[in-house]
Structures are given as C-alpha cells and as structure tokens.
Design a protein around this motif. Structure first.
Motif, PDB file in Angstrom:
ATOM      1  N   ILE A 276       0.858  -1.183   0.000  1.00 20.96           N
ATOM      2  CA  ILE A 276       0.000   0.000   0.000  1.00 20.96           C
ATOM      3  C   ILE A 276       0.893   1.232   0.000  1.00 20.96           C
ATOM      4  O   ILE A 276       1.760   1.387   0.864  1.00 20.96           O
ATOM      5  CB  ILE A 276      -0.916   0.039   1.233  1.00 20.96           C
ATOM      6  N   PHE A 277       0.675   2.106  -0.968  1.00 24.01           N
ATOM      7  CA  PHE A 277       1.348   3.392  -1.029  1.00 24.01           C
ATOM      8  C   PHE A 277       0.272   4.471  -0.950  1.00 24.01           C
ATOM      9  O   PHE A 277      -0.821   4.315  -1.497  1.00 24.01           O
ATOM     10  CB  PHE A 277       2.141   3.535  -2.321  1.00 24.01           C
ATOM     11  N   SER A 278       0.582   5.576  -0.272  1.00 23.43           N
ATOM     12  CA  SER A 278      -0.432   6.607  -0.050  1.00 23.43           C
ATOM     13  C   SER A 278       0.161   7.997  -0.174  1.00 23.43           C
ATOM     14  O   SER A 278       1.302   8.247   0.238  1.00 23.43           O
ATOM     15  CB  SER A 278      -1.037   6.446   1.351  1.00 23.43           C
ATOM     16  N   SER A 279      -0.627   8.898  -0.732  1.00 24.55           N
ATOM     17  CA  SER A 279      -0.361  10.318  -0.577  1.00 24.55           C
ATOM     18  C   SER A 279      -0.153  10.608   0.901  1.00 24.55           C
ATOM     19  O   SER A 279      -0.777   9.986   1.766  1.00 24.55           O
ATOM     20  CB  SER A 279      -1.564  11.113  -1.091  1.00 24.55           C
ATOM     21  N   ASP A 280       0.725  11.560   1.188  1.00 21.46           N
ATOM     22  CA  ASP A 280       0.987  11.888   2.593  1.00 21.46           C
ATOM     23  C   ASP A 280       0.003  12.907   3.164  1.00 21.46           C
ATOM     24  O   ASP A 280       0.115  13.275   4.344  1.00 21.46           O
ATOM     25  CB  ASP A 280       2.424  12.394   2.766  1.00 21.46           C
ATOM     26  N   LEU A 281      -0.965  13.351   2.372  1.00 21.75           N
ATOM     27  CA  LEU A 281      -1.972  14.275   2.904  1.00 21.75           C
ATOM     28  C   LEU A 281      -2.893  13.520   3.862  1.00 21.75           C
ATOM     29  O   LEU A 281      -3.222  12.352   3.622  1.00 21.75           O
ATOM     30  CB  LEU A 281      -2.765  14.905   1.768  1.00 21.75           C
TER      31      LEU A 281
ATOM     32  N   THR B  74       4.209   6.157   2.565  1.00 20.80           N
ATOM     33  CA  THR B  74       3.715   7.437   2.061  1.00 20.80           C
ATOM     34  C   THR B  74       4.590   7.947   0.923  1.00 20.80           C
ATOM     35  O   THR B  74       5.801   7.717   0.889  1.00 20.80           O
ATOM     36  CB  THR B  74       3.645   8.495   3.173  1.00 20.80           C
ATOM     37  N   ASP B  75       3.953   8.640   0.002  1.00 19.70           N
ATOM     38  CA  ASP B  75       4.632   9.151  -1.187  1.00 19.70           C
ATOM     39  C   ASP B  75       3.981  10.474  -1.585  1.00 19.70           C
ATOM     40  O   ASP B  75       2.852  10.495  -2.073  1.00 19.70           O
ATOM     41  CB  ASP B  75       4.515   8.132  -2.325  1.00 19.70           C
ATOM     42  N   PRO B  76       4.666  11.603  -1.416  1.00 18.79           N
ATOM     43  CA  PRO B  76       4.075  12.891  -1.764  1.00 18.79           C
ATOM     44  C   PRO B  76       3.783  13.049  -3.251  1.00 18.79           C
ATOM     45  O   PRO B  76       3.012  13.928  -3.644  1.00 18.79           O
ATOM     46  CB  PRO B  76       5.112  13.910  -1.290  1.00 18.79           C
TER      47      PRO B  76
ATOM     48  N   HIS C   1       1.742  10.353 -14.077  1.00 18.80           N
ATOM     49  CA  HIS C   1       2.150   9.298 -15.013  1.00 18.80           C
ATOM     50  C   HIS C   1       3.581   8.835 -14.766  1.00 18.80           C
ATOM     51  O   HIS C   1       3.869   7.633 -14.853  1.00 18.80           O
ATOM     52  CB  HIS C   1       1.921   9.748 -16.455  1.00 18.80           C
ATOM     53  N   ALA C   2       4.468   9.758 -14.440  1.00 18.16           N
ATOM     54  CA  ALA C   2       5.841   9.350 -14.111  1.00 18.16           C
ATOM     55  C   ALA C   2       5.856   8.468 -12.866  1.00 18.16           C
ATOM     56  O   ALA C   2       6.591   7.472 -12.789  1.00 18.16           O
ATOM     57  CB  ALA C   2       6.718  10.585 -13.904  1.00 18.16           C
ATOM     58  N   THR C   3       5.029   8.816 -11.880  1.00 16.36           N
ATOM     59  CA  THR C   3       4.961   8.039 -10.636  1.00 16.36           C
ATOM     60  C   THR C   3       4.398   6.647 -10.880  1.00 16.36           C
ATOM     61  O   THR C   3       4.942   5.647 -10.404  1.00 16.36           O
ATOM     62  CB  THR C   3       4.106   8.790  -9.600  1.00 16.36           C
ATOM     63  N   LEU C   4       3.307   6.553 -11.630  1.00 20.82           N
ATOM     64  CA  LEU C   4       2.696   5.251 -11.895  1.00 20.82           C
ATOM     65  C   LEU C   4       3.620   4.374 -12.733  1.00 20.82           C
ATOM     66  O   LEU C   4       3.720   3.159 -12.499  1.00 20.82           O
ATOM     67  CB  LEU C   4       1.344   5.430 -12.587  1.00 20.82           C
TER      68      LEU C   4
ATOM     69  N   GLU D 188       7.002  -5.177 -10.915  1.00 24.93           N
ATOM     70  CA  GLU D 188       6.465  -5.988 -12.003  1.00 24.93           C
ATOM     71  C   GLU D 188       5.832  -7.275 -11.468  1.00 24.93           C
ATOM     72  O   GLU D 188       6.401  -7.964 -10.618  1.00 24.93           O
ATOM     73  CB  GLU D 188       7.577  -6.337 -12.994  1.00 24.93           C
ATOM     74  N   GLY D 189       4.636  -7.553 -11.972  1.00 24.25           N
ATOM     75  CA  GLY D 189       3.942  -8.774 -11.604  1.00 24.25           C
ATOM     76  C   GLY D 189       3.238  -8.740 -10.259  1.00 24.25           C
ATOM     77  O   GLY D 189       2.704  -9.759  -9.814  1.00 24.25           O
ATOM     78  N   ARG D 190       3.187  -7.555  -9.605  1.00 24.20           N
ATOM     79  CA  ARG D 190       2.564  -7.457  -8.295  1.00 24.20           C
ATOM     80  C   ARG D 190       1.348  -6.533  -8.358  1.00 24.20           C
ATOM     81  O   ARG D 190       1.223  -5.715  -9.269  1.00 24.20           O
ATOM     82  CB  ARG D 190       3.559  -6.920  -7.258  1.00 24.20           C
ATOM     83  N   GLU D 191       0.467  -6.682  -7.387  1.00 32.58           N
ATOM     84  CA  GLU D 191      -0.687  -5.794  -7.248  1.00 32.58           C
ATOM     85  C   GLU D 191      -0.402  -4.788  -6.143  1.00 32.58           C
ATOM     86  O   GLU D 191      -0.005  -5.166  -5.034  1.00 32.58           O
ATOM     87  CB  GLU D 191      -1.946  -6.590  -6.881  1.00 32.58           C
ATOM     88  N   LEU D 192      -0.612  -3.520  -6.437  1.00 30.12           N
ATOM     89  CA  LEU D 192      -0.374  -2.454  -5.472  1.00 30.12           C
ATOM     90  C   LEU D 192      -1.660  -1.667  -5.246  1.00 30.12           C
ATOM     91  O   LEU D 192      -2.445  -1.450  -6.171  1.00 30.12           O
ATOM     92  CB  LEU D 192       0.700  -1.484  -5.977  1.00 30.12           C
ATOM     93  N   VAL D 193      -1.849  -1.218  -4.016  1.00 31.70           N
ATOM     94  CA  VAL D 193      -2.934  -0.298  -3.680  1.00 31.70           C
ATOM     95  C   VAL D 193      -2.311   1.085  -3.509  1.00 31.70           C
ATOM     96  O   VAL D 193      -1.389   1.268  -2.706  1.00 31.70           O
ATOM     97  CB  VAL D 193      -3.650  -0.723  -2.385  1.00 31.70           C
ATOM     98  N   LEU D 194      -2.805   2.052  -4.279  1.00 30.42           N
ATOM     99  CA  LEU D 194      -2.296   3.424  -4.235  1.00 30.42           C
ATOM    100  C   LEU D 194      -3.431   4.337  -3.789  1.00 30.42           C
ATOM    101  O   LEU D 194      -4.408   4.513  -4.524  1.00 30.42           O
ATOM    102  CB  LEU D 194      -1.775   3.863  -5.602  1.00 30.42           C
ATOM    103  N   VAL D 195      -3.322   4.913  -2.606  1.00 28.66           N
ATOM    104  CA  VAL D 195      -4.378   5.778  -2.080  1.00 28.66           C
ATOM    105  C   VAL D 195      -4.036   7.216  -2.442  1.00 28.66           C
ATOM    106  O   VAL D 195      -2.986   7.735  -2.056  1.00 28.66           O
ATOM    107  CB  VAL D 195      -4.537   5.603  -0.561  1.00 28.66           C
ATOM    108  N   THR D 196      -4.936   7.852  -3.174  1.00 31.19           N
ATOM    109  CA  THR D 196      -4.639   9.158  -3.746  1.00 31.19           C
ATOM    110  C   THR D 196      -5.885  10.039  -3.734  1.00 31.19           C
ATOM    111  O   THR D 196      -6.680   9.972  -2.786  1.00 31.19           O
ATOM    112  CB  THR D 196      -4.002   8.965  -5.144  1.00 31.19           C
ATOM    113  N   HIS D 197      -6.090  10.816  -4.781  1.00 25.07           N
ATOM    114  CA  HIS D 197      -7.115  11.860  -4.803  1.00 25.07           C
ATOM    115  C   HIS D 197      -7.820  11.864  -6.154  1.00 25.07           C
ATOM    116  O   HIS D 197      -7.391  11.202  -7.097  1.00 25.07           O
ATOM    117  CB  HIS D 197      -6.464  13.217  -4.532  1.00 25.07           C
TER     118      HIS D 197
END
Length: 199
Positions: A55-60, A80-82, A135-138, A146-155
C-alpha cells in the motif's frame, strides 16, 4: 507490469464543507462517513484483490487516514509518497466552490483549469503538471513492482489524469469526470482501466 488499484480517499471535512482542498494541510481528516467509506473499500479490496502486495499513499491526512483503514484489513504497512498528492491548487485552496470569483464562482475557475490544462492557479500546478507527475509516478511503480498488485491511495485529480485518453501536453482539454470518495480504479500500464464499485 504491476496492477495498480487507485483509491480515492474517503469523504473529508472539506469535502463536506464544499471547500477546495488541493494540497492544503488544513483540509482535515475523514468524516464519520469517510471512515465508513474507507472501511467498505478495505473490505472490497480484501475480497477482490487478496493478493495485493503493498500500500502506497499520498501523505496528505485524508489519504493517509484512508490508507490506514485499508492497511488494517489487508495486514500491510503503508508507505507514504508525496508524488501521489492532489493537484496543488495554490490560491484557490480553502475557498468554497460556490464563492464568487472573477465574475463567476470558484467552481468555474476549477473547470477552466481542466479545459485549459496549461493554466496554473496562483502558486499552483496546471493539469499538465499533474498529468506528468502522476504518469511518471505510476510508470515508476509499474517498473519497480512488475507482476505485483499495489494499492495506491490518492485523490480525485490524480485518478482523472491517470485514466484520461486526452493528452494535456498537447493542450487537449481533460474531462473532469466524477471520481467518488473511496472508489477503486484498477489500472495496468497498457492504458486499460476499470472502475470497481465500492459503495
């Protein structure tokens, strides 16, 4: 490539108040409804995507709080990832969408940013800036996981630019489509995506 599940945060205090959030640290935490939305989305992810690896998330705060609820169900830590933050809306942040501005209202100014994606609000980012950042981040996540499922919490803004077929770098208007609180949009980097019903 990785499969990316983009989650918009649950309802925040400023969502409820009708205020422009952007990257303002004052936008507040989740409302009781927002916490419930996050919990239902966490259950949906656990049911439909039990193999999520990270799980990666915006830091807001509103995104991080949503990610923490999801993490509690999936049993994964939150990183967290700004770079996953909402568009920086500069001088518009904190205003109410219905407030008068420049002969119209604040909502009109925001709609214009999407029609004219090169335009920057005072001190903020353009839609083109947001598009390039997201797009650069994704692409980086996809390449590194590669080959994994990620959850990205954003806006909402990042989800819109991640899924648009328009290219604001070519000065093409980007549709400001509705992205509901705590909804899930699943992406691969071939450009295909599918919204998951999460309410």
């Amino acid at each position: 490539m990785a499969v990316l599940h983009l989650v918009r945060h649950g309802e925040s205090e400023w969502n409820l108040a009708g205020r422009v959030q952007g990257q303002s640290p004052e936008a507040g935490a989740l409302t009781a409804r927002g916490l419930d939305q996050a919990a239902r989305t966490a259950a949906l992810l656990a049911e439909r995507h039990p193999d999520a690896a990270a799980i990666f998330s915006s830091d807001l705060p509103r995104a991080r709080q949503t990610a923490d609820v999801i993490a509690g169900v999936l049993g994964l830590p939150v990183h967290t990832d700004p770079r996953l933050r909402e568009q920086d809306l500069g001088s518009l942040e904190g205003l109410r969408f219905a407030d008068p501005l420049d002969g119209g209202i604040v909502q009109d100014a925001i709609d214009r940013l999407w029609r004219e994606p090169w335009r920057r609000p005072g001190g903020g980012e353009s839609i083109t800036d947001l598009y390039e950042r997201i797009h650069a981040t994704l692409d980086r996540y996809a390449g590194e996981h590669e080959g994994r499922e990620l959850v990205l919490v954003t806006h909402g803004g990042p989800v819109r630019v991640a899924t648009t077929t328009a290219d604001p770098r070519l000065r093409e208007p980007v549709p400001r489509v509705e992205v509901g609180n705590a909804t899930v949009t699943t992406l691969d980097r071939s450009g295909r995506y599918s919204p998951d019903a999460s309410r």
